[in-house]
Each structure stands twice: as structure tokens, then as C-alpha cells.
Scaffold this motif. Structure first.
Motif, mmCIF file in Angstrom:
data_model
loop_
_atom_site.group_PDB
_atom_site.id
_atom_site.type_symbol
_atom_site.label_atom_id
_atom_site.label_comp_id
_atom_site.label_asym_id
_atom_site.label_seq_id
_atom_site.Cartn_x
_atom_site.Cartn_y
_atom_site.Cartn_z
ATOM 1 N N THR A 218 0.808 -1.228 0.000
ATOM 2 C CA THR A 218 0.000 0.000 0.000
ATOM 3 C C THR A 218 0.840 1.276 0.000
ATOM 4 N N ILE A 219 2.152 1.148 0.238
ATOM 5 C CA ILE A 219 3.003 2.341 0.243
ATOM 6 C C ILE A 219 3.154 2.846 -1.189
ATOM 7 N N PRO A 220 2.845 4.122 -1.456
ATOM 8 C CA PRO A 220 3.017 4.651 -2.821
ATOM 9 C C PRO A 220 4.472 4.524 -3.282
ATOM 10 N N SER A 221 4.652 4.292 -4.569
ATOM 11 C CA SER A 221 5.994 4.022 -5.091
ATOM 12 C C SER A 221 6.963 5.169 -4.808
ATOM 13 N N LEU A 222 6.533 6.405 -5.029
ATOM 14 C CA LEU A 222 7.434 7.540 -4.788
ATOM 15 C C LEU A 222 7.791 7.648 -3.311
ATOM 16 N N ALA A 223 6.830 7.336 -2.435
ATOM 17 C CA ALA A 223 7.110 7.374 -1.002
ATOM 18 C C ALA A 223 8.122 6.300 -0.620
ATOM 19 N N LEU A 224 7.978 5.116 -1.205
ATOM 20 C CA LEU A 224 8.923 4.045 -0.902
ATOM 21 C C LEU A 224 10.320 4.384 -1.413
ATOM 22 N N PHE A 225 10.395 4.958 -2.611
ATOM 23 C CA PHE A 225 11.696 5.413 -3.115
ATOM 24 C C PHE A 225 12.313 6.427 -2.155
ATOM 25 N N SER A 226 11.495 7.352 -1.667
ATOM 26 C CA SER A 226 11.982 8.402 -0.765
ATOM 27 C C SER A 226 12.470 7.825 0.558
ATOM 28 N N ILE A 227 11.840 6.749 1.018
ATOM 29 C CA ILE A 227 12.275 6.103 2.256
ATOM 30 C C ILE A 227 13.580 5.343 2.047
ATOM 31 N N LEU A 228 13.691 4.683 0.916
ATOM 32 C CA LEU A 228 14.862 3.844 0.660
ATOM 33 C C LEU A 228 16.132 4.657 0.426
ATOM 34 N N ILE A 229 15.993 5.826 -0.209
ATOM 35 C CA ILE A 229 17.181 6.621 -0.549
ATOM 36 C C ILE A 229 18.011 6.987 0.681
ATOM 37 N N PRO A 230 17.414 7.587 1.744
ATOM 38 C CA PRO A 230 18.242 7.897 2.926
ATOM 39 C C PRO A 230 18.723 6.648 3.660
ATOM 40 N N LEU A 231 17.927 5.578 3.629
ATOM 41 C CA LEU A 231 18.349 4.347 4.300
ATOM 42 C C LEU A 231 19.593 3.759 3.636
ATOM 43 N N ILE A 232 19.565 3.707 2.310
ATOM 44 C CA ILE A 232 20.719 3.161 1.583
ATOM 45 C C ILE A 232 21.921 4.089 1.717
ATOM 46 N N ALA A 233 21.654 5.402 1.719
ATOM 47 C CA ALA A 233 22.752 6.359 1.901
ATOM 48 C C ALA A 233 23.435 6.160 3.258
ATOM 49 N N ALA A 234 22.627 5.929 4.301
ATOM 50 C CA ALA A 234 23.192 5.694 5.635
ATOM 51 C C ALA A 234 24.005 4.400 5.659
ATOM 52 N N LEU A 235 23.510 3.381 4.993
ATOM 53 C CA LEU A 235 24.227 2.098 4.968
ATOM 54 C C LEU A 235 25.565 2.211 4.239
ATOM 55 N N THR A 236 25.602 2.995 3.163
ATOM 56 C CA THR A 236 26.868 3.152 2.430
ATOM 57 C C THR A 236 27.896 3.934 3.256
#
Length: 381
Positions: A218-236
Motif C-alpha cells: 500500500t506504500i506509494p511508489s514515490l514514497a517508498l523510493f523516498s524512504i529507501l534513498i536515505p536508508l541506503i545512503a546511511a548504509l553506504t
């Protein structure tokens, strides 16, 4: 046949009354609409109009003669091919002695019949119950249209000029689009099928499993992209080796993760449903024959459940092809690149350069999966 009547009538009216093409002095200036008679000439318009009128007459007729089914089963495909030919002819006539920068874009008089003619064909197939004639007519028409494009006959259309300007990039983005969507679905199958199996074997886990997957869906695609970007940035930042491996917060990594997440639910749900649909008597018979749980799963349950499981894969694949276009917003590439470039430049044909292939790829994927489902479906089911 009411659907065919409405579709045929809509095709005739739109072709004759709506603008068939629009002539633009250049890529930016608003264009002048032309009817099919003005752009293709009466000699070019009359054959197509007569063919659509014949389809309309057959749809209205109450005759049960074979001629009616021949008309409704074959002519929609032939009319579609003739529609493309007439459009190319119209673009060529309008572009004669004009500047190389002129653009001829397709109008409602082209697009509406193009959308309605397949509706007539599908309705005829459902009523006829015979795919042979429609399939033969469709194949020949597709070959004819492919020859029109390959020969350069359609090159004066604005859409083809956009393609010519970006041919190399188009191929690269198409490959990227196919790679992203197919990889995401492959990962979803590797994750979703075991989850569905686990939920079927341990019923108490089915509730939490599908609740979690439904929430993610149910999470909108743009919202999910927005959530993943900072998470992946933190992991890198925490793990520099990820960055060295080519994993970044922008681009294909968040897109692939998001597409995989969206694709898991239909695969897991259909795996669960398919395995539950297996007759318990057949499972007991296999157990009585001394089969181990693994043997029962591979030799009995999965073959019977495979059409339903593949149905989930089909849904996931078509969904992934469409969502991959949105992934272009975060730098993942794909056909969506042209869609968003076109929106930014107010260039309709550039938008179509990305949208039309996306639709065609989705339709091709859907058709291929439906064919595979028919092949693997056990006899008697």
C-alpha cells in the motif's frame, strides 16, 4: 455483441470526425489539426473508412452466417495495419516540401480506432471460441506494420523523429528497463514462493506474513523510493564496501529493492492459494505411496498449483514493468526517462516514446505468461 457495435461505431466516428494528425511547424509551436481526408486524401481515407464500416455492419447484423465471424475475426487486425499505413501516408504528404524541423503527430482519429479495434477482435474471439483466423490475421498484420516501420515509411511521424534522435539511448534504456523489471521479479519469486509455502505449511504464520506484505504493497511508489534513498545512503556511510561495490542511494539499487518489494505479494499470495487448492486426497494418496514431503511437493503439489503460482508471477511481472517507468525519477533509467523528459519539455511524442514501449512490453509479458500457464496446466484441471 453490443461491445463490438459500440467499439465499431466509435472507430468510424472518431476516424471521420476527429483530427487524424496535427501538423507542427517545429517541435515547440502549437500545430494545426488535419482530418483524415485533408491529410491522407480521399483515396487514402476511403479504403480504411469502408473497412471500418464493414466491421460496423457485421457487428450490427443478426446473421449467424460464417461471413460475419470472418469479418469480425479478421478485419480488425487488417484495419489496424491499414490505419498505420494511412498515418504514414498522411505524414509523408504533409511533410513534402516542408522544413526538416516540421512535426506531424498523431491525433484522436488515429488513437481511438487503434484502441477500439482490439476490443472488437477480443469480443469476436470470445463469441467464436476460435483463435485460428484472428491469430493468422493478427500475425500477418503485425508483420506488415513491422515492415512499414523498418522500411522508413513511418519516418515522417513526429514519434519516429524523436526515436531517430535518440535511437542509441532508446535501446540502452529499453535494456535497462527489461533488466530491472525481470531481476526484480526473479528476486520476488525466490523470496515470495518460499514465503507462500511457509504460510501454507504453518497456517499461524499466514496472517502476519500477508499483513506485512499488504502494508508494504500500500506504500506509494514515490514514497517508498523516498524512504529507501536515505536508508541506503546511511548504509553506504556505515559500510564503505557497499559504495565500492557500486551500490548507491540514487539509481538502480533503491529501484530494484522497491520493485522487488512490490512484486513479492502476488507471488507469495498465489503460491499460498495454489498449494491450498491441491486436493488433500491426492496428497494423502502420494503419502500412501511412500513419498517424502519433498517428493510430494515437487511431484504432486507444485505441478497442480503451478497455473495459480504462475498467475501470481504474471501479475508481478506486468506490475514491475509499469512501476519501472516511475523508477526513472530516481535515476534508475529505463523507458520512464523519456516520459519525464517529455513532460519537462512539453513534448507529447517524447512522452509516447517512453509510454508506448512500456505498454507493449507489459502486454508482451502478459501474453507470454498466459501462454506459459496454458502449457504447464495439467490435463483435466
Amino acid at each position: 455483441m453490443k461491445v463490438s457495435i459500440i467499439a465499431a461505431l466509435g472507430s468510424v466516428l472518431s476516424l471521420t470526425l476527429a483530427n487524424f494528425v496535427t501538423f507542427h511547424p517545429n517541435r515547440i509551436v502549437a500545430g494545426k489539426p488535419f482530418s483524415i481526408f485533408e491529410s491522407a486524401g480521399f483515396a487514402g481515407a476511403i479504403p480504411l473508412i469502408l473497412m471500418l464500416a464493414t466491421i460496423l455492419y457485421a457487428a450490427l447484423s443478426k446473421s449467424r452466417g460464417k461471413w460475419r465471424w470472418y469479418v469480425l475475426g479478421a478485419l480488425p487486425s487488417i484495419a489496424t495495419a491499414l490505419l498505420f499505413f494511412t498515418a504514414g501516408q498522411a505524414a509523408t504528404r504533409l511533410s513534402l516540401e516542408a522544413s526538416p524541423i516540421v512535426r506531424v503527430s498523431l491525433g484522436g482519429g488515429f488513437w481511438i480506432p487503434l484502441l477500439l479495434l482490439p476490443v472488437i477482435l477480443i469480443d469476436a474471439i470470445q463469441n467464436m471460441g476460435d483463435w485460428k483466423l484472428p491469430s493468422a490475421a493478427g500475425l500477418l498484420s503485425a508483420i506488415f506494420v513491422a515492415i512499414l516501420f523498418a522500411s522508413g515509411f513511418m519516418d515522417d511521424l513526429s514519434l519516429m523523429k524523436e526515436y531517430a534522435n535518440r535511437a542509441d539511448r532508446f535501446i540502452a534504456e529499453l535494456i535497462t528497463h527489461l533488466a530491472l523489471s525481470s531481476t526484480a521479479v526473479t528476486l520476488a519469486v525466490l523470496i515470495g514462493a518460499p514465503l507462500g509455502l511457509l504460510a501454507q505449511r504453518r497456517e499461524r504464520l499466514s496472517g502476519p506474513t500477508f499483513f506485512t506484505l499488504n502494508v508494504l504493497q500500500t506504500i506509494p511508489s514515490l514514497a517508498l523510493f523516498s524512504i529507501l534513498i536515505p536508508l541506503i545512503a546511511a548504509l553506504t556511510v556505515l559500510f564503505p564496501a557497499l559504495k565500492n561495490a557500486g551500490i548507491g542511494a540514487i539509481g538502480s539499487t533503491p529501484a530494484l529493492i522497491a520493485l522487488t518489494i512490490y512484486s513479492i505479494l502476488p507471488v507469495a499470495r498465489n503460491t499460498y492459494t495454489g498449494l491450498r487448492a491441491v486436493d488433500s486426497a491426492m496428497v494423502e494418496a502420494a503419502r500412501g505411496m511412500g513419498m517424502t514431503p519433498g517428493q510430494r511437493l515437487i511431484k504432486v503439489e507444485l505441478p497442480i498449483a503451478s497455473p495459480i503460482i504462475l498467475g501470481g508471477v504474471r501479475i508481478a511481472l506486468v506490475q514491475a514493468v509499469g512501476l519501472t517507468a516511475v523508477a526513472a525519477l530516481i535515476g534508475a533509467g529505463g523507458l520512464g526517462t523519456f516520459i519525464f523528459l517529455g513532460i519537462g519539455q512539453s513534448a507529447d511524442d517524447l512522452i509516447l516514446l517512453g509510454a508506448l514501449p512500456t505498454v507493449l512490453v507489459a502486454l508482451a509479458a502478459d501474453g507470454a505468461m498466459q501462454g506459459l500457464i496454458k502449457i504447464v496446466k495439467p490435463k483435466g484441471i
